[in-house]
Design a protein around this motif. Structure first.
Motif, PDB file in Angstrom:
ATOM      1  N   THR A 198       0.658  -1.270   0.191  1.00 26.78           N
ATOM      2  CA  THR A 198      -0.186   0.061  -0.031  1.00 26.78           C
ATOM      3  C   THR A 198       0.854   1.184   0.158  1.00 26.78           C
ATOM      4  OG1 THR A 198      -0.147  -0.108   2.207  1.00 26.78           O
ATOM      5  CG2 THR A 198      -2.085  -1.161   1.139  1.00 26.78           C
ATOM      6  N   GLY A 199       1.982   1.149   0.598  1.00 28.23           N
ATOM      7  CA  GLY A 199       2.909   2.560   0.643  1.00 28.23           C
ATOM      8  C   GLY A 199       3.320   2.674  -0.658  1.00 28.23           C
ATOM      9  N   CYS A 200       3.588   1.859  -1.580  1.00 30.19           N
ATOM     10  CA  CYS A 200       4.066   2.076  -3.085  1.00 30.19           C
ATOM     11  C   CYS A 200       3.136   2.230  -3.973  1.00 30.19           C
ATOM     12  CB  CYS A 200       5.151   0.852  -3.428  1.00 30.19           C
ATOM     13  SG  CYS A 200       6.704   0.775  -2.397  1.00 30.19           S
ATOM     14  N   LEU A 201       1.711   1.981  -3.636  1.00 29.71           N
ATOM     15  CA  LEU A 201       0.742   1.571  -4.655  1.00 29.71           C
ATOM     16  C   LEU A 201       0.737   3.153  -5.442  1.00 29.71           C
ATOM     17  CD1 LEU A 201      -1.679   0.086  -5.820  1.00 29.71           C
ATOM     18  CD2 LEU A 201      -3.013   0.930  -4.052  1.00 29.71           C
ATOM     19  N   PRO A 202       0.739   4.382  -4.817  1.00 31.41           N
ATOM     20  CA  PRO A 202       0.275   5.535  -5.424  1.00 31.41           C
ATOM     21  C   PRO A 202       1.442   5.699  -6.757  1.00 31.41           C
ATOM     22  CG  PRO A 202       0.290   6.046  -3.169  1.00 31.41           C
ATOM     23  CD  PRO A 202       0.588   4.593  -3.445  1.00 31.41           C
ATOM     24  N   PHE A 203       2.702   5.240  -6.452  1.00 30.95           N
ATOM     25  CA  PHE A 203       4.000   5.248  -7.353  1.00 30.95           C
ATOM     26  C   PHE A 203       3.535   4.138  -8.513  1.00 30.95           C
ATOM     27  CE2 PHE A 203       5.617   6.095  -3.187  1.00 30.95           C
ATOM     28  CZ  PHE A 203       5.820   7.705  -3.412  1.00 30.95           C
ATOM     29  N   LEU A 229       0.704   2.966  -9.453  1.00 31.92           N
ATOM     30  CA  LEU A 229      -0.563   3.422 -10.480  1.00 31.92           C
ATOM     31  C   LEU A 229      -0.059   4.771 -11.214  1.00 31.92           C
ATOM     32  CD1 LEU A 229      -3.260   2.995  -7.788  1.00 31.92           C
ATOM     33  CD2 LEU A 229      -2.711   1.685  -9.722  1.00 31.92           C
ATOM     34  N   HIS A 230       0.677   5.401 -10.611  1.00 30.66           N
ATOM     35  CA  HIS A 230       1.201   6.921 -11.563  1.00 30.66           C
ATOM     36  C   HIS A 230       1.923   5.972 -12.829  1.00 30.66           C
ATOM     37  CE1 HIS A 230       2.549  10.595 -12.871  1.00 30.66           C
ATOM     38  NE2 HIS A 230       3.938   9.969 -12.679  1.00 30.66           N
ATOM     39  N   ALA A 231       2.885   5.353 -12.481  1.00 29.21           N
ATOM     40  CA  ALA A 231       3.775   4.726 -13.522  1.00 29.21           C
ATOM     41  C   ALA A 231       2.814   3.673 -14.439  1.00 29.21           C
ATOM     42  CB  ALA A 231       4.819   3.775 -12.892  1.00 29.21           C
ATOM     43  N   ALA A 232       1.835   3.135 -13.937  1.00 28.45           N
ATOM     44  CA  ALA A 232       0.829   2.276 -14.874  1.00 28.45           C
ATOM     45  C   ALA A 232       0.003   3.340 -15.731  1.00 28.45           C
ATOM     46  CB  ALA A 232       0.048   1.475 -13.992  1.00 28.45           C
ATOM     47  N   GLY A 233      -0.455   4.251 -15.135  1.00 27.80           N
ATOM     48  CA  GLY A 233      -1.024   5.358 -15.818  1.00 27.80           C
ATOM     49  C   GLY A 233      -0.304   6.032 -16.861  1.00 27.80           C
ATOM     50  N   ARG A 234       0.994   6.347 -16.693  1.00 27.34           N
ATOM     51  CA  ARG A 234       1.642   6.953 -17.843  1.00 27.34           C
ATOM     52  C   ARG A 234       1.795   5.802 -19.084  1.00 27.34           C
ATOM     53  NH1 ARG A 234       3.149  11.462 -19.133  1.00 27.34           N
ATOM     54  NH2 ARG A 234       5.272  10.816 -19.687  1.00 27.34           N
ATOM     55  N   ILE A 235       2.283   4.614 -18.809  1.00 24.55           N
ATOM     56  CA  ILE A 235       2.010   3.508 -19.624  1.00 24.55           C
ATOM     57  C   ILE A 235       1.062   3.418 -20.418  1.00 24.55           C
ATOM     58  CG2 ILE A 235       2.504   0.887 -20.130  1.00 24.55           C
ATOM     59  CD1 ILE A 235       4.593   0.965 -17.526  1.00 24.55           C
ATOM     60  N   ASP A 236      -0.139   3.359 -19.628  1.00 21.97           N
ATOM     61  CA  ASP A 236      -1.386   3.347 -20.305  1.00 21.97           C
ATOM     62  C   ASP A 236      -1.512   4.424 -21.356  1.00 21.97           C
ATOM     63  OD1 ASP A 236      -4.240   1.821 -20.338  1.00 21.97           O
ATOM     64  OD2 ASP A 236      -4.630   3.913 -20.060  1.00 21.97           O
ATOM     65  N   ARG A 237      -1.310   5.659 -20.735  1.00 23.22           N
ATOM     66  CA  ARG A 237      -1.433   6.980 -21.904  1.00 23.22           C
ATOM     67  C   ARG A 237      -0.419   6.875 -23.114  1.00 23.22           C
ATOM     68  NH1 ARG A 237      -2.256   8.779 -16.883  1.00 23.22           N
ATOM     69  NH2 ARG A 237      -0.416   9.870 -16.463  1.00 23.22           N
ATOM     70  N   LEU A 238       0.544   6.367 -22.743  1.00 24.88           N
ATOM     71  CA  LEU A 238       1.589   6.332 -23.898  1.00 24.88           C
ATOM     72  C   LEU A 238       1.169   4.921 -24.886  1.00 24.88           C
ATOM     73  CD1 LEU A 238       4.774   7.019 -21.603  1.00 24.88           C
ATOM     74  CD2 LEU A 238       3.839   8.229 -23.629  1.00 24.88           C
ATOM     75  N   THR A 239       0.535   4.074 -24.413  1.00 22.17           N
ATOM     76  CA  THR A 239       0.113   3.053 -25.395  1.00 22.17           C
ATOM     77  C   THR A 239      -1.061   2.681 -25.842  1.00 22.17           C
ATOM     78  OG1 THR A 239       2.029   2.071 -24.015  1.00 22.17           O
ATOM     79  CG2 THR A 239       0.987   0.734 -25.645  1.00 22.17           C
ATOM     80  N   GLU A 294       0.091  -8.165   2.029  1.00 21.98           N
ATOM     81  CA  GLU A 294      -0.554  -6.908   2.490  1.00 21.98           C
ATOM     82  C   GLU A 294      -1.529  -6.933   1.412  1.00 21.98           C
ATOM     83  OE1 GLU A 294      -0.173  -2.129   3.053  1.00 21.98           O
ATOM     84  OE2 GLU A 294       1.422  -3.483   3.114  1.00 21.98           O
ATOM     85  N   PRO A 295      -2.885  -6.901   1.569  1.00 22.46           N
ATOM     86  CA  PRO A 295      -4.035  -6.450   0.399  1.00 22.46           C
ATOM     87  C   PRO A 295      -3.840  -5.121  -0.086  1.00 22.46           C
ATOM     88  CG  PRO A 295      -5.080  -6.757   2.251  1.00 22.46           C
ATOM     89  CD  PRO A 295      -3.672  -7.170   2.643  1.00 22.46           C
ATOM     90  N   ILE A 296      -4.068  -5.056  -1.401  1.00 20.03           N
ATOM     91  CA  ILE A 296      -4.173  -3.680  -1.951  1.00 20.03           C
ATOM     92  C   ILE A 296      -5.422  -3.506  -2.818  1.00 20.03           C
ATOM     93  CG2 ILE A 296      -1.590  -3.303  -1.926  1.00 20.03           C
ATOM     94  CD1 ILE A 296      -1.824  -3.792  -5.147  1.00 20.03           C
ATOM     95  N   VAL A 297      -5.831  -2.029  -2.694  1.00 19.11           N
ATOM     96  CA  VAL A 297      -7.118  -1.670  -3.451  1.00 19.11           C
ATOM     97  C   VAL A 297      -6.832  -0.633  -4.432  1.00 19.11           C
ATOM     98  CG1 VAL A 297      -9.392  -1.052  -3.205  1.00 19.11           C
ATOM     99  CG2 VAL A 297      -8.534  -2.455  -1.531  1.00 19.11           C
ATOM    100  N   VAL A 298      -7.234  -0.872  -5.798  1.00 23.30           N
ATOM    101  CA  VAL A 298      -7.157   0.580  -6.737  1.00 23.30           C
ATOM    102  C   VAL A 298      -8.275   0.987  -6.397  1.00 23.30           C
ATOM    103  CG1 VAL A 298      -7.054   1.053  -8.871  1.00 23.30           C
ATOM    104  CG2 VAL A 298      -5.527  -0.917  -8.265  1.00 23.30           C
ATOM    105  N   PRO A 299      -8.127   2.482  -6.166  1.00 22.35           N
ATOM    106  CA  PRO A 299      -9.375   3.475  -6.304  1.00 22.35           C
ATOM    107  C   PRO A 299     -10.096   3.368  -7.060  1.00 22.35           C
ATOM    108  CG  PRO A 299      -7.319   4.366  -5.651  1.00 22.35           C
ATOM    109  CD  PRO A 299      -6.777   3.238  -6.310  1.00 22.35           C
ATOM    110  N   ASP A 320       8.769   2.666  -8.189  1.00 19.21           N
ATOM    111  CA  ASP A 320       9.223   4.068  -7.978  1.00 19.21           C
ATOM    112  C   ASP A 320       9.985   4.625  -9.177  1.00 19.21           C
ATOM    113  OD1 ASP A 320      11.663   2.595  -7.796  1.00 19.21           O
ATOM    114  OD2 ASP A 320      12.326   3.526  -6.058  1.00 19.21           O
ATOM    115  N   ILE A 321       9.522   4.306 -10.370  1.00 18.12           N
ATOM    116  CA  ILE A 321      10.201   4.764 -11.777  1.00 18.12           C
ATOM    117  C   ILE A 321       9.208   5.869 -12.298  1.00 18.12           C
ATOM    118  CG2 ILE A 321      11.252   2.763 -12.287  1.00 18.12           C
ATOM    119  CD1 ILE A 321       8.921   2.422 -14.285  1.00 18.12           C
ATOM    120  N   PHE A 322       9.752   6.635 -13.003  1.00 19.25           N
ATOM    121  CA  PHE A 322       9.069   7.657 -13.520  1.00 19.25           C
ATOM    122  C   PHE A 322       9.156   7.270 -15.006  1.00 19.25           C
ATOM    123  CE2 PHE A 322       8.598  11.702 -16.110  1.00 19.25           C
ATOM    124  CZ  PHE A 322       7.359  11.928 -15.736  1.00 19.25           C
TER     125      PHE A 322
END
Length: 163
Positions: free
Chosen positions: A21-26, A28-38, A52-57, A112-114
């Motif tokens: 959960t601590g890394c999830l925002p990062f 999701l940001h990278a996943a969003g960039r990949i999705d927009r670029l493809t 640890e369970p995670i949930v995507v907003p 944690d990549i950009f």
């Protein structure tokens, strides 16, 4: 090892992130960039997690991220986990084995990549020849290229050294 996924694989190729959960925002940001670029991407974007369970907003559901829980059933026992390096950190070592039935081609990315750009479809289509794995050096390998992490020596999986 057991695998539970939020949905079936829709492709034989995937971009994989591992996070808690601590890394999830990062991730999701990278996943969003990949999705927009493809636009019209033909590969899955997956986020793997363990203990640890995670949930995507819900607001990010258009990313169509596949959540995958991997239970390594003690594979990493003895690797000295601490509050920073939990068993979930080691999941990247088990991803190819855990998801072999779903994917022929996997690219693992740290959370944690950009992502600036690139052709991810071409990257997934790259022919590695007779090399089934590839990688880039992490900061520790840049400093000491021949170093193999002591905690990986007893694992029943192959962790290549960089030279």
């Amino acid at each position: 090892m057991t695998v539970e996924a939020s949905r079936p694989a829709r492709s034989r190729q995937a971009m994989i992130f591992r996070c808690n959960t601590g890394c999830l925002p990062f991730a999701l940001h990278a996943a969003g960039r990949i999705d927009r670029l493809t636009p019209g991407r033909t590969f899955d974007i997956c986020i793997c997690h363990g203990e640890e369970p995670i949930v995507v907003p819900g607001s990010l559901s258009p990313l169509d991220v596949r959540l995958i829980r991997i239970d390594t059933t003690g594979l990493f026992t003895g690797l000295r986990p601490d509050p920073v390096r939990t068993h979930d950190v080691c999941l990247r070592l088990a991803v190819t084995q855990a998801l072999a039935a779903d994917y022929d081609r996997i690219i693992y990315l740290d959370s944690d990549i950009f992502v600036q750009g690139g052709d991810f479809t071409a990257l997934l289509g790259f022919d590695p020849g007779n090399h089934p794995r590839g990688g880039v050096r992490d900061i520790i390998q840049w400093r000491t290229p021949g170093r193999r992490a002591e905690q990986f020596r007893g694992l029943p999986i192959s962790v290549p050294a960089f030279s």
